[in-house]
Write a protein that holds these residues in place. Structure first.
Motif, PDB file in Angstrom:
ATOM      1  N   ARG A 248       0.823  -1.217   0.000  1.00 53.57           N
ATOM      2  CA  ARG A 248       0.000   0.000   0.000  1.00 53.57           C
ATOM      3  C   ARG A 248       0.849   1.255   0.000  1.00 53.57           C
ATOM      4  N   VAL A 249       1.910   1.272   0.809  1.00 56.35           N
ATOM      5  CA  VAL A 249       2.768   2.454   0.888  1.00 56.35           C
ATOM      6  C   VAL A 249       3.498   2.676  -0.441  1.00 56.35           C
TER       7      VAL A 249
ATOM      8  N   LYS B  77       2.803   6.187  -2.324  1.00 61.64           N
ATOM      9  CA  LYS B  77       3.914   7.118  -2.514  1.00 61.64           C
ATOM     10  C   LYS B  77       4.464   7.097  -3.942  1.00 61.64           C
ATOM     11  N   LYS B  78       3.920   6.225  -4.774  1.00 53.78           N
ATOM     12  CA  LYS B  78       4.317   6.112  -6.188  1.00 53.78           C
ATOM     13  C   LYS B  78       5.820   5.918  -6.341  1.00 53.78           C
ATOM     14  N   ILE B  79       6.360   4.994  -5.529  1.00 59.72           N
ATOM     15  CA  ILE B  79       7.783   4.660  -5.650  1.00 59.72           C
ATOM     16  C   ILE B  79       7.964   3.330  -6.360  1.00 59.72           C
TER      17      ILE B  79
ATOM     18  N   ASP C  86       7.780  -2.682 -10.134  1.00 60.55           N
ATOM     19  CA  ASP C  86       8.477  -2.275 -11.345  1.00 60.55           C
ATOM     20  C   ASP C  86       8.855  -0.800 -11.213  1.00 60.55           C
ATOM     21  N   TYR C  87       9.698  -0.337 -12.134  1.00 60.40           N
ATOM     22  CA  TYR C  87      10.138   1.056 -12.099  1.00 60.40           C
ATOM     23  C   TYR C  87       9.002   2.005 -12.461  1.00 60.40           C
ATOM     24  N   VAL C  88       9.011   3.161 -11.803  1.00 59.34           N
ATOM     25  CA  VAL C  88       8.167   4.295 -12.163  1.00 59.34           C
ATOM     26  C   VAL C  88       9.119   5.351 -12.686  1.00 59.34           C
TER      27      VAL C  88
END
Length: 146
Positions: free
Chosen positions: A54-55, A59-61, A77-79
């Motif tokens: 969830r975190v 936090k979109k990490i 995966d990478y953002v």
């Protein structure tokens, strides 16, 4: 100004320049492996894994967050944002009947002419903020009735 004032001004300037020179610039430190930080939670593995996922999403990490309940592992995966990309992964290890240890790694890379280069973007203080947020989410997960 007299000679004494010049000496004091020189000493103060010397210390200020040394402090500025020693301060690492944001995202300039190149690393070979991502930093990993540990934290102990008073909970079982399953709510911790859900809270970490969830975190990471909040936090979109990381994107496409997956939880491996068998191996107690969360991965993403990478953002990509501009010239930076970030992903997160965490491993949960049971310590005893009420405590579990989390090892969290946030991988941050910067696009360069030679490809992606791993950089240190987060320090221990930012990891502590993540752990505090995970702690709150763990209690939320434990209060959910499945």
């Amino acid at each position: 100004m007299n000679k004494k004032n010049y000496i004091i001004l020189f000493i103060i300037s010397f210390f200020i320049l040394n402090i500025i020179a020693c301060y690492p610039e944001f995202g300039k430190t190149v690393i070979q492996t991502p930093d990993k930080y540990k934290h102990v939670f008073e909970a079982k593995e399953k709510p911790i894994l859900k809270a970490i996922a969830r975190v990471i999403k909040e936090k979109k990490i990381g994107s496409n967050v997956t939880i491996n309940y068998k191996d107690n592992f969360v991965d993403s995966d990478y953002v990509t944002t501009g010239d930076w990309r970030t992903k997160a992964s965490a491993y949960v290890r049971k310590i005893d009947w009420k405590e579990s240890e989390v090892i969290l790694a946030v991988t941050t890379e910067k696009r360069t002419e030679n490809g992606w280069e791993m950089r240190r973007l987060l320090e221990q203080r930012q990891y502590e903020n993540f752990f505090n947020l995970i702690d709150i989410r763990v209690y939320e997960e434990m209060s959910n009735i499945d």
